[in-house]
Scaffold this motif. Sequence first.
Motif, PDB file in Angstrom:
ATOM      1  N   GLY A 129      66.611  49.008  49.498  1.00 49.53           N
ATOM      2  CA  GLY A 129      67.944  49.588  49.608  1.00 49.53           C
ATOM      3  C   GLY A 129      68.140  50.291  50.928  1.00 49.53           C
ATOM      4  O   GLY A 129      67.350  50.143  51.868  1.00 49.53           O
ATOM      5  N   CYS A 130      69.209  51.060  50.997  1.00 48.49           N
ATOM      6  CA  CYS A 130      69.486  51.859  52.185  1.00 48.49           C
ATOM      7  C   CYS A 130      70.020  53.224  51.751  1.00 48.49           C
ATOM      8  O   CYS A 130      70.588  53.361  50.666  1.00 48.49           O
ATOM      9  N   THR A 131      69.794  54.207  52.592  1.00 42.83           N
ATOM     10  CA  THR A 131      70.237  55.575  52.339  1.00 42.83           C
ATOM     11  C   THR A 131      71.276  55.959  53.385  1.00 42.83           C
ATOM     12  O   THR A 131      71.087  55.705  54.573  1.00 42.83           O
ATOM     13  N   ASP A 181      67.556  45.227  43.243  1.00 49.13           N
ATOM     14  CA  ASP A 181      66.461  45.150  42.267  1.00 49.13           C
ATOM     15  C   ASP A 181      65.464  44.059  42.635  1.00 49.13           C
ATOM     16  O   ASP A 181      64.687  43.602  41.806  1.00 49.13           O
ATOM     17  N   HIS A 182      65.492  43.623  43.885  1.00 46.53           N
ATOM     18  CA  HIS A 182      64.502  42.672  44.397  1.00 46.53           C
ATOM     19  C   HIS A 182      64.224  43.028  45.853  1.00 46.53           C
ATOM     20  O   HIS A 182      65.025  43.695  46.515  1.00 46.53           O
ATOM     21  N   ALA A 197      67.559  40.253  49.883  1.00 49.06           N
ATOM     22  CA  ALA A 197      67.863  41.681  49.837  1.00 49.06           C
ATOM     23  C   ALA A 197      68.002  42.249  51.248  1.00 49.06           C
ATOM     24  O   ALA A 197      68.911  43.042  51.528  1.00 49.06           O
ATOM     25  N   ASP A 198      67.101  41.850  52.145  1.00 55.07           N
ATOM     26  CA  ASP A 198      67.174  42.331  53.527  1.00 55.07           C
ATOM     27  C   ASP A 198      68.492  41.928  54.172  1.00 55.07           C
ATOM     28  O   ASP A 198      69.123  42.726  54.883  1.00 55.07           O
ATOM     29  N   LEU A 199      68.930  40.697  53.930  1.00 50.40           N
ATOM     30  CA  LEU A 199      70.188  40.223  54.495  1.00 50.40           C
ATOM     31  C   LEU A 199      71.373  40.982  53.913  1.00 50.40           C
ATOM     32  O   LEU A 199      72.310  41.355  54.644  1.00 50.40           O
ATOM     33  N   TYR A 208      75.774  44.833  54.985  1.00 56.40           N
ATOM     34  CA  TYR A 208      76.657  45.895  54.483  1.00 56.40           C
ATOM     35  C   TYR A 208      76.409  47.241  55.147  1.00 56.40           C
ATOM     36  O   TYR A 208      77.248  48.141  55.044  1.00 56.40           O
ATOM     37  N   LEU A 209      75.321  47.385  55.850  1.00 58.11           N
ATOM     38  CA  LEU A 209      74.990  48.666  56.453  1.00 58.11           C
ATOM     39  C   LEU A 209      76.102  49.215  57.354  1.00 58.11           C
ATOM     40  O   LEU A 209      76.363  50.429  57.336  1.00 58.11           O
TER      41      LEU A 209
END
Length: 263
Positions: free
Chosen positions: A120-122, A140-141, A146-148, A153-154
Motif C-alpha cells: 500500500g501507500c501512506t 491485499d496482494h 499491486a505495485d502498478l 494512483y499515488l
Amino acid sequence: MFYDRDAASQILSMTRVTTLARLHAATAYLIQMHGFRYYYFSLRGQHTLTGRDPVTLHNLPANGRKPVMDKEPDQDPLVHYAATRTLPMDWKQIMALPGYQHRGCLRVMAARAQHGLLSGCTVPLSQANGILARLDLICDHDDEEADLCIRRYLPYASLLGQVLLDKTRDLTRQEDDDLMEPDGGTPLTQRERECLLWASEGKTNAEIGALLGISERTVVYHVHHACEKLHARNRQHAVTKAILSRKLFGLTSDSSRLVGNMV
C-alpha cells in the motif's frame, strides 16, 4: 456519484457528500475502482472538536483493526512516517528509509501482512496545531499488479486524503452532538450489524432480507432495535452512529466478509 472519468474529478465529487456514512461508502467504492482493497483514514488531535480521538474511517476486515493500524508513532513505521514527512509514499519505499529497518518496525509490518494488508501507500495529511492525520490505501496482494496500482494512483492520493480530512472535520463538527455514542450503550447484535452494513450500501429492507436469508419484517425489527440502542432518528442516522462508535465492525468471521464484499 463517480460519473467523471478522470481520477481528480472523481475525488472532488466527494465534496458533495453530506454524511460520514456516505463519505465512508464513497471512499471504499472509489479506492476499489482503482485497484485497492482497503483504506484506513485516521485523524488524531481532533478531541477538542469532537470528543473522539482518534476519529477513524476504514473498510478493513474485522481482524485488521486495532492494534494493526493504531500504534503510537514510535512503535509504527507508517504512523511515524506520517508524523514526520509530507509526501505520499509506497510502503516498500518507506521501509527502505533510514531508521525503519529495525526489528520493531519489521514486526509491525509483518503483523499487517498476516491480516491481509500486504502492500500500500501512506499519505501524510496534517501535522499542524496538534492535529495528525493520515490515509493508507491498501492492497491485499503484493505483486507487480499491486505495485502498478500504487504507482498510478499515488499522484492523486494526496487530493483524496485532503478531501477526506476536510470532510471528516466538517462533518464531525456538525454532527458531534448527535453522533456521540453514550457510555455504556447496549451493544448491537451480529444481525443488527449485518442489517446496518447492507443499509449503508443503500439496500432496501427486502434486499437485505434476501441477502441475509431472513424476512423483510425481521430486517425492520433488527433495524428498529439498532436505532433504539444507538438513539438514532432513522436508519441512516443509525448507520452513521454505528460507524463512528465503532460498533459496525465487531463481526464474526462469517459476517466480516460482508465488509470486504459490499463495494
